[in-house]
Structures are given as structure tokens and as C-alpha cells.
Design a protein around this motif. Structure first.
Motif, PDB file in Angstrom:
ATOM      1  N   GLY A 226     -24.570 -67.576   9.678  1.00 45.98           N
ATOM      2  CA  GLY A 226     -24.993 -66.497   8.792  1.00 45.98           C
ATOM      3  C   GLY A 226     -24.159 -65.263   9.054  1.00 45.98           C
ATOM      4  O   GLY A 226     -23.431 -65.197  10.055  1.00 45.98           O
ATOM      5  N   GLU A 238     -29.212 -64.476   7.482  1.00 46.25           N
ATOM      6  CA  GLU A 238     -29.776 -65.793   7.200  1.00 46.25           C
ATOM      7  C   GLU A 238     -28.658 -66.828   7.042  1.00 46.25           C
ATOM      8  O   GLU A 238     -27.528 -66.488   6.697  1.00 46.25           O
ATOM      9  N   HIS A 285     -26.942 -69.982  14.066  1.00 47.01           N
ATOM     10  CA  HIS A 285     -28.307 -70.499  14.005  1.00 47.01           C
ATOM     11  C   HIS A 285     -28.359 -71.910  14.556  1.00 47.01           C
ATOM     12  O   HIS A 285     -27.482 -72.735  14.286  1.00 47.01           O
TER      13      HIS A 285
END
Length: 393
Positions: A226, A238, A285
Motif C-alpha cells: 500500500g 490500504e 501488509h
């Protein structure tokens, strides 16, 4: 592309070194402190005009010397390219390609492409945002060399604007009028840099997911990327959506301009630019959480390795076969991660590996061995190509 011959002079610990290289894997073996990493660092310098170990050029020049030289003969298909860099701390560096001087050193960027994996790369997962911004921008320039000028110009404008902000509280009238001009430069260049970073993150993300799955094995969480920006339009951290239509330079410049105007008072009070790509971060992530702060030590190593394997795959998919440099990493990896890395390395046109112990390197990568000891680098196996042709002044 591969390095056929490497020469260094007054570089790091080396008074001089002259090393013939071949395609495929080459392992530089030697005890710690013998200078094997310095040799692959020299190859990386040709690609980025920077070191993966230090932030300035001064430590690259051997103690007592005023200048270091890195020279390499490179082969791409049937063509040969001779690249020479003079490193002059405190003065302008000089670059020659096929004996012809380049007007600006950064014009050499893109001629040599490398992907380096080293223990320092754990900072991509666990380190500060500055580490990840540098990683993104180095890959940007390797992929699109003209962005070196955009990045350099942005850094110059940012420095000038910060200097002006520091004086703005004392002389608000004239200083603030001048600040408007620098705002225009900052937002235009910042918009270009943001757009390029977003495109890169979107293109790199699928390769990272695939590489992490291969390294971590079945049942592992999914890896994703992200982008977190001071400009909300550019991203809030995100995971990227591959179907998202990315904003262009103009949209991002306009959004950056709005944020700069909104934070003007805060910037004047604090004397520093608070908005722009220099404040952003690449977010890694792992499953539902950011890798930083949540990933275990093993997961962090897997993620760092996956990012570098993804870089290699991305550049190769775009038509380049970068030189793969593996600096003292096999001793840090378990069997599964070694195997995943060895599989990619074995298929690279050229892989340069450093190791303190040869047995740490998978057997498939032990084709050519270079012994590094007592100020000498000696090829113990492999055919020796013809010497490098040193350009005359």
C-alpha cells in the motif's frame, strides 16, 4: 547484461582490484573484513550512484586517498559497454561511457541494472519510512532513468523551500511572497514523483504477493503493498487495488497544492515542509495487519526477500535481466528461503554472491569461485575473459 570485467582503485579497502567475471553465478568467498562486499558494492554503485551501506560518498574512498575509481566492462547481447565512475567526495563526480564523458553523472543511471539483497534489507520491513522511500525511488530510476532528474529537482526545491520557511517567521511579507513560487515548483515535481511511485507500487504488488507465497510456503498470509501519503488522493496505506484507476500527474499536483495551502500556517510555525512525497511511506501488509510491528523475525526476512525477488521479476518482465547481487544473505536464511532464492539466482544472467563460508551457498550456485583474502581477489575456477580496455585521458 553482465559484468565481464571489474576494476576498482582506492575504493573502500581496495588500493586496486582487477577481476574477470563470467555470466551465471560467481561466489566471492572470504573471511569478514577482507573486502568481498566492497567489490559487489562497487557494481551496485554503477547502477545507482549510491551505496546500500552508507548515505554519502566519503566512506567509499580509501583512507588517505582523494578519489576512488570504479570501472566495468559490461556485455549486453553482442555489444560491450565500458562505464567508469570517478568518486570525488566534496567535488563533482565524473562519469565516462565508452571513453566519452557525460555532462551529468546521473545520465549513467539505467545503463546498469542491479537488484541487491543484503542483510540491511530487513530495514525495508522493520525500518523507518525513509528506508522504503529510498527503495522506491531507486527502483523508479532503474526502471525509468529520466525520473532521476525529477527526484533531484524535487530534493533541491524542498531544500530551498525549507530554508525559506525557517526565515518566514521573522520576515513574513517578502518571504511568504517568495514561498508561493517555490510552492508551484514543489507541487509540480511532487505530482510527477507521486504518480510514478503509485504506478510502481501497483505494478510491483502482484510480483510481491507471488514471491512471498513462494518463499513462505503454503498456508502463509498474503503479502500486499500500500502507499500512505500526506496527499489522501495518493493513498492512505490500504493494499493497492489492481483495478483502481490511478490519478495522473496533474490531479496529484492539484491535490498536493491544496494540502500545501491548508498546512501553510503549520509549516511557517515549524519551519519545515510537512506535505509531499518526502513524508510518505510504502506500507507492507501481511494478512490483515501491517508487517511492521506485527511480522515475526522469520516473516520479516521472508517479506524482505520477496520484495527483492519481486523487483527482479518486474525488471525482467519489462525486458531487462538485471545483475542479481546477494551480499552475505545465505547464512541468514533457512533451508526453504535458501531454496527459493537459489531457484531465481540460478536463472539470472549473472549473480554475484558473497559468503564467508562457501558451504553456506547452495550447490547449484557454486559455479565460479573467487577467493578474497589479503588484499587480493583470485578466481579459482572458470575461464578468464580478455582484460578490460582502460580508456586513456
Amino acid at each position: 547484461m553482465y559484468v565481464r570485467h571489474l576494476q576498482v582503485g582506492q575504493f573502500r579497502s581496495w588500493e586496486s582490484a582487477d577481476l574477470a567475471l563470467t555470466p551465471g553465478p560467481t561466489v566471492l568467498v572470504g573471511r569478514n573484513g577482507q573486502g568481498k562486499t566492497n567489490l559487489v558494492e562497487a557494481v551496485g554503485y554503477l547502477a545507482t550512484l549510491s551505496s546500500h551501506r552508507v548515505s554519502s560518498d566519503a566512506p567509499l574512498v580509501r583512507h588517505g586517498a582523494t578519489q576512488a575509481v570504479v570501472r566495468a566492462a559490461l556485455r549486453r547481447d553482442e555489444r560491450e559497454l565500458l562505464v567508469e565512475v570517478e568518486i570525488n567526495p566534496g567535488r563533482a563526480n565524473r562519469v565516462r561511457v565508452n571513453r566519452a564523458p557525460l555532462p551529468r553523472p546521473r545520465e549513467v543511471l539505467g545503463l546498469v541494472k542491479t537488484v541487491l539483497f543484503a542483510p540491511e534489507d530487513l530495514a525495508l520491513v522493520r525500518g523507518d519510512p525513509a528506508e522504503r522511500r529510498r527503495f522506491l525511488d531507486d527502483l523508479l530510476v532503474s526502471r525509468t532513468p529520466r525520473l532521476a532528474g525529477v527526484r533531484s529537482d524535487y530534493d533541491r526545491v524542498l531544500k530551498q523551500r525549507n530554508a525559506l520557511l525557517k526565515t518566514a517567521r521573522l520576515a513574513r511579507g517578502n518571504a511568504l511572497a517568495t514561498l508561493d513560487v517555490w510552492d508551484g515548483h514543489l507541487t509540480e515535481l511532487g505530482g510527477q514523483l507521486l504518480a510514478a511511485r503509485l504506478r510502481l507500487v501497483a505494478d510491483l504488488a502482484p510480483f510481491v504477493a507471488d514471491a512471498y507465497a513462494g518463499v513462505a510456503g503454503p498456508g502463509a498470509d498474503r503479502a500486499a503493498l500500500g502507499y500512505s501519503s500526506t496527499v489522501p488522493l495518493a493513498g492512505t496505506g490500504e493494499p493497492v487495488d489492481p483495478d483502481r484507476l490511478l490519478p495522473g500527474d496533474g490531479e496529484l499536483a492539484a491535490a498536493l497544492r491544496e494540502q500545501v495551502a491548508e498546512r501553510r500556517t503549520d509549516e511557517v510555525d515549524r519551519g519545515v515542509t510537512l506535505v509531499g512525497p518526502h513524508r510518505d511511506d510504502l506500507v507492507l501488509h501481511l494478512g490483515p495487519a501491517p508487517a511492521k510491528g506485527y511480522a515475526s523475525h522469520g516473516e520479516s526476512w521472508s517479506f524482505a526477500l520477496a520484495v527483492k525477488l519481486a523487483c527482479f521479476a518486474l525488471l525482467r518482465a519489462e525486458g531487462d535481466d538485471p545483475i542479481l547481487v546477494l551480499d552475505d544473505v545465505f547464512a541468514e536464511l533457512d533451508t526453504g528461503r535458501r531454496s527459493a532464492l537459489a531457484e531465481v539466482a540460478a536463472g539470472a544472467e549473472q549473480t554475484l554472491i558473497t559468503a564467508a563460508v562457501a558451504e553456506d551457498v547452495p550447490a547449484a550456485l557454486r559455479g565460479t569461485r573467487v577467493e578474497v583474502a589479503d588484499g587480493r581477489a583470485t578466481v579459482l575456477s572458470a575461464d578468464t575473459p580478455r582484460p578490460i580496455e582502460v580508456p586513456s585521458d
